[in-house]
Design a protein around this motif. Structure first.
Motif, mmCIF file in Angstrom:
data_model
loop_
_atom_site.group_PDB
_atom_site.id
_atom_site.type_symbol
_atom_site.label_atom_id
_atom_site.label_comp_id
_atom_site.label_asym_id
_atom_site.label_seq_id
_atom_site.Cartn_x
_atom_site.Cartn_y
_atom_site.Cartn_z
ATOM 1 N N LEU A 79 -9.723 -10.604 8.034
ATOM 2 C CA LEU A 79 -8.979 -9.395 7.679
ATOM 3 C C LEU A 79 -8.491 -9.444 6.229
ATOM 4 O O LEU A 79 -8.492 -8.424 5.538
ATOM 5 C CB LEU A 79 -7.787 -9.208 8.626
ATOM 6 C CG LEU A 79 -8.124 -8.705 10.017
ATOM 7 C CD1 LEU A 79 -6.901 -8.789 10.923
ATOM 8 C CD2 LEU A 79 -8.643 -7.288 9.966
ATOM 9 N N GLN A 80 -8.113 -10.617 5.768
ATOM 10 C CA GLN A 80 -7.712 -10.761 4.372
ATOM 11 C C GLN A 80 -8.885 -10.453 3.448
ATOM 12 O O GLN A 80 -8.729 -9.760 2.443
ATOM 13 C CB GLN A 80 -7.202 -12.168 4.110
ATOM 14 C CG GLN A 80 -6.743 -12.385 2.685
ATOM 15 C CD GLN A 80 -6.381 -13.838 2.422
ATOM 16 O OE1 GLN A 80 -6.700 -14.725 3.199
ATOM 17 N NE2 GLN A 80 -5.706 -14.067 1.321
ATOM 18 N N GLY A 81 -10.065 -10.939 3.809
ATOM 19 C CA GLY A 81 -11.256 -10.664 3.005
ATOM 20 C C GLY A 81 -11.654 -9.195 3.018
ATOM 21 O O GLY A 81 -12.248 -8.694 2.061
ATOM 22 N N MET A 82 -11.316 -8.495 4.096
ATOM 23 C CA MET A 82 -11.629 -7.069 4.196
ATOM 24 C C MET A 82 -10.624 -6.196 3.451
ATOM 25 O O MET A 82 -10.785 -4.983 3.381
ATOM 26 C CB MET A 82 -11.679 -6.654 5.665
ATOM 27 C CG MET A 82 -12.844 -7.248 6.422
ATOM 28 S SD MET A 82 -12.803 -6.912 8.200
ATOM 29 C CE MET A 82 -12.650 -5.145 8.255
ATOM 30 N N GLY A 83 -9.559 -6.807 2.911
ATOM 31 C CA GLY A 83 -8.592 -6.030 2.139
ATOM 32 C C GLY A 83 -7.312 -5.716 2.869
ATOM 33 O O GLY A 83 -6.498 -4.931 2.397
ATOM 34 N N TYR A 84 -7.090 -6.324 4.036
ATOM 35 C CA TYR A 84 -5.874 -6.080 4.804
ATOM 36 C C TYR A 84 -4.815 -7.151 4.573
ATOM 37 O O TYR A 84 -3.782 -7.160 5.229
ATOM 38 C CB TYR A 84 -6.187 -5.991 6.300
ATOM 39 C CG TYR A 84 -6.926 -4.741 6.669
ATOM 40 C CD1 TYR A 84 -6.241 -3.544 6.859
ATOM 41 C CD2 TYR A 84 -8.305 -4.739 6.820
ATOM 42 C CE1 TYR A 84 -6.916 -2.385 7.189
ATOM 43 C CE2 TYR A 84 -8.986 -3.589 7.153
ATOM 44 C CZ TYR A 84 -8.290 -2.416 7.334
ATOM 45 O OH TYR A 84 -8.957 -1.268 7.662
ATOM 46 N N GLY A 85 -5.037 -8.053 3.629
ATOM 47 C CA GLY A 85 -4.073 -9.094 3.299
ATOM 48 C C GLY A 85 -3.223 -8.693 2.112
ATOM 49 O O GLY A 85 -3.300 -7.573 1.595
ATOM 50 N N GLN A 86 -2.399 -9.620 1.643
ATOM 51 C CA GLN A 86 -1.529 -9.339 0.512
ATOM 52 C C GLN A 86 -2.355 -9.109 -0.743
ATOM 53 O O GLN A 86 -3.204 -9.912 -1.098
ATOM 54 C CB GLN A 86 -0.570 -10.496 0.296
ATOM 55 C CG GLN A 86 0.517 -10.172 -0.682
ATOM 56 C CD GLN A 86 1.635 -11.193 -0.628
ATOM 57 O OE1 GLN A 86 1.535 -12.184 0.068
ATOM 58 N NE2 GLN A 86 2.690 -10.947 -1.353
ATOM 59 N N GLY A 87 -2.135 -7.977 -1.391
ATOM 60 C CA GLY A 87 -2.880 -7.611 -2.585
ATOM 61 C C GLY A 87 -4.206 -6.938 -2.295
ATOM 62 O O GLY A 87 -4.938 -6.588 -3.209
ATOM 63 N N GLY A 88 -4.538 -6.740 -1.023
ATOM 64 C CA GLY A 88 -5.800 -6.112 -0.650
ATOM 65 C C GLY A 88 -5.780 -4.613 -0.868
ATOM 66 O O GLY A 88 -4.731 -3.983 -1.039
ATOM 67 N N VAL A 89 -6.964 -4.025 -0.841
ATOM 68 C CA VAL A 89 -7.108 -2.588 -1.097
ATOM 69 C C VAL A 89 -6.350 -1.760 -0.063
ATOM 70 O O VAL A 89 -5.610 -0.834 -0.413
ATOM 71 C CB VAL A 89 -8.606 -2.208 -1.098
ATOM 72 C CG1 VAL A 89 -8.782 -0.714 -1.269
ATOM 73 C CG2 VAL A 89 -9.349 -2.969 -2.162
ATOM 74 N N HIS A 90 -6.519 -2.082 1.213
ATOM 75 C CA HIS A 90 -5.865 -1.308 2.264
ATOM 76 C C HIS A 90 -4.349 -1.493 2.241
ATOM 77 O O HIS A 90 -3.604 -0.557 2.496
ATOM 78 C CB HIS A 90 -6.422 -1.694 3.630
ATOM 79 C CG HIS A 90 -7.876 -1.393 3.776
ATOM 80 N ND1 HIS A 90 -8.354 -0.111 3.905
ATOM 81 C CD2 HIS A 90 -8.964 -2.199 3.792
ATOM 82 C CE1 HIS A 90 -9.675 -0.140 3.998
ATOM 83 N NE2 HIS A 90 -10.072 -1.401 3.934
ATOM 84 N N THR A 91 -3.902 -2.691 1.926
ATOM 85 C CA THR A 91 -2.465 -2.950 1.860
ATOM 86 C C THR A 91 -1.844 -2.215 0.680
ATOM 87 O O THR A 91 -0.763 -1.642 0.802
ATOM 88 C CB THR A 91 -2.199 -4.459 1.733
ATOM 89 O OG1 THR A 91 -2.832 -5.120 2.827
ATOM 90 C CG2 THR A 91 -0.728 -4.765 1.766
#
Length: 101
Positions: A79-91
């Motif tokens: 999930l972090q690699g998909m952008g749901y982690g801190q600094g990610g696109v989705h976050t």
């Protein structure tokens, strides 16, 4: 023993250390991300299952709990690699909405 009198401290001034701040501030979501919460709850559930297995001496259930915890760790990293982690696109898009923190 060192001299800590007022006269000694007045003659020997204490030097302060220079603080170097990072060039950019990190995101302010404090880890409140989908990846973070998924990992936290998954490892927590796995730990509870492993604890119950130890109490009732069920070796197979211990391994199931360990598997749950390991799957949660892998899922959190995915999930972090998909952008749901801190600094990610989705976050960042979620944090940019009005009323979001």
């Amino acid at each position: 023993m060192s001299d800590q009198s007022l006269a000694h401290r007045a003659q020997n001034v204490t030097r302060t250390e220079t603080v170097h701040l990072p060039p950019a501030t990190p995101p302010v979501n404090h880890g409140k991300t989908v990846a973070g919460w998924t990992t936290t709850y998954g490892v927590l559930v796995g730990g509870v299952v492993m604890s119950v297995a130890v109490v009732f001496a069920l070796v197979w259930l211990f391994w199931v709990g360990l598997g749950v915890a390991l799957v949660a760790l892998v899922l959190g990293k995915v999930l972090q690699g998909m952008g749901y982690g801190q600094g990610g696109v989705h976050t960042q898009s979620r944090d940019g909405r009005p009323g979001a923190h």
